[in-house]
Design a protein around this motif. Sequence first.
Motif, mmCIF file in Angstrom:
data_model
loop_
_atom_site.group_PDB
_atom_site.id
_atom_site.type_symbol
_atom_site.label_atom_id
_atom_site.label_comp_id
_atom_site.label_asym_id
_atom_site.label_seq_id
_atom_site.Cartn_x
_atom_site.Cartn_y
_atom_site.Cartn_z
ATOM 1 N N SER A 9 0.845 -1.192 0.000
ATOM 2 C CA SER A 9 0.000 0.000 0.000
ATOM 3 C C SER A 9 0.885 1.249 0.000
ATOM 4 N N GLY A 10 0.317 2.341 -0.418
ATOM 5 C CA GLY A 10 1.016 3.613 -0.396
ATOM 6 C C GLY A 10 1.843 3.911 -1.628
ATOM 7 N N THR A 11 1.754 3.071 -2.655
ATOM 8 C CA THR A 11 2.609 3.285 -3.823
ATOM 9 C C THR A 11 2.232 4.544 -4.606
ATOM 10 N N ILE A 12 0.964 4.871 -4.667
ATOM 11 C CA ILE A 12 0.547 6.056 -5.416
ATOM 12 C C ILE A 12 1.077 7.311 -4.722
ATOM 13 N N ALA A 13 0.981 7.360 -3.418
ATOM 14 C CA ALA A 13 1.534 8.499 -2.667
ATOM 15 C C ALA A 13 3.050 8.564 -2.845
ATOM 16 N N ARG A 14 3.720 7.422 -2.815
ATOM 17 C CA ARG A 14 5.182 7.398 -3.022
ATOM 18 C C ARG A 14 5.544 7.913 -4.408
ATOM 19 N N ALA A 15 4.769 7.537 -5.408
ATOM 20 C CA ALA A 15 5.034 7.994 -6.775
ATOM 21 C C ALA A 15 4.848 9.503 -6.889
ATOM 22 N N ARG A 16 3.817 10.034 -6.244
ATOM 23 C CA ARG A 16 3.600 11.485 -6.256
ATOM 24 C C ARG A 16 4.757 12.206 -5.570
ATOM 25 N N MET A 17 5.239 11.667 -4.452
ATOM 26 C CA MET A 17 6.378 12.274 -3.754
ATOM 27 C C MET A 17 7.641 12.180 -4.603
ATOM 28 N N CYS A 18 7.794 11.083 -5.307
ATOM 29 C CA CYS A 18 8.942 10.911 -6.197
ATOM 30 C C CYS A 18 8.926 11.985 -7.283
ATOM 31 N N MET A 19 7.769 12.249 -7.858
ATOM 32 C CA MET A 19 7.639 13.275 -8.896
ATOM 33 C C MET A 19 8.005 14.641 -8.346
ATOM 34 N N ALA A 20 7.497 14.977 -7.163
ATOM 35 C CA ALA A 20 7.797 16.272 -6.550
ATOM 36 C C ALA A 20 9.296 16.411 -6.260
ATOM 37 N N ALA A 21 9.901 15.350 -5.749
ATOM 38 C CA ALA A 21 11.342 15.374 -5.457
ATOM 39 C C ALA A 21 12.149 15.515 -6.744
ATOM 40 N N PHE A 22 11.712 14.843 -7.803
ATOM 41 C CA PHE A 22 12.387 14.946 -9.086
ATOM 42 C C PHE A 22 12.367 16.393 -9.585
ATOM 43 N N LEU A 23 11.205 17.034 -9.527
ATOM 44 C CA LEU A 23 11.104 18.422 -9.980
ATOM 45 C C LEU A 23 11.905 19.362 -9.085
ATOM 46 N N ASP A 24 11.970 19.077 -7.780
ATOM 47 C CA ASP A 24 12.840 19.860 -6.890
ATOM 48 C C ASP A 24 14.292 19.756 -7.355
ATOM 49 N N GLY A 25 14.696 18.566 -7.764
ATOM 50 C CA GLY A 25 16.047 18.364 -8.270
ATOM 51 C C GLY A 25 16.298 19.127 -9.559
ATOM 52 N N VAL A 26 15.301 19.153 -10.442
ATOM 53 C CA VAL A 26 15.414 19.924 -11.685
ATOM 54 C C VAL A 26 15.595 21.400 -11.341
ATOM 55 N N ARG A 27 14.803 21.897 -10.398
ATOM 56 C CA ARG A 27 14.932 23.297 -9.964
ATOM 57 C C ARG A 27 16.336 23.577 -9.449
#
Length: 132
Positions: A9-27
Amino acid sequence: MSEVYGRESGTIARARMCMAAFLDGVRARTGVAIPRHVTDAAQLVVSELVTNAAKHTSGPYGLDLEFAGHGVEITVWDSSPEPPVAMSPDPQRIGRHGLEIVSALTEAVSSTTTDRGKSVTVLLRLPVADPA
């Protein structure tokens, strides 16, 4: 950036957090400010694609993110060889709007059959703001 998910359980939330962290890295790497609404749209796209993988496969599935200079390539792969099927727009239908939402928010959607199942790749343009 890549992540692999199982049936936990929790994979969708983990994927959303992964996306946000990825964009933080791009920034951080580029110094370009990405507007909040773009981050929200990217998280929604990831959420819809990962939800589909979780619902329609019994094996593992994963998320791969790649910065393409002008946007983000988001790929979700799973163990089912069946390509996603977009439903006709129907405001009366409850549910099954995921691919419709993804298509509306992204520039391109493609599906490829692989030796382990399929991958769905989308290009999300990053309409970036100047650094603050």
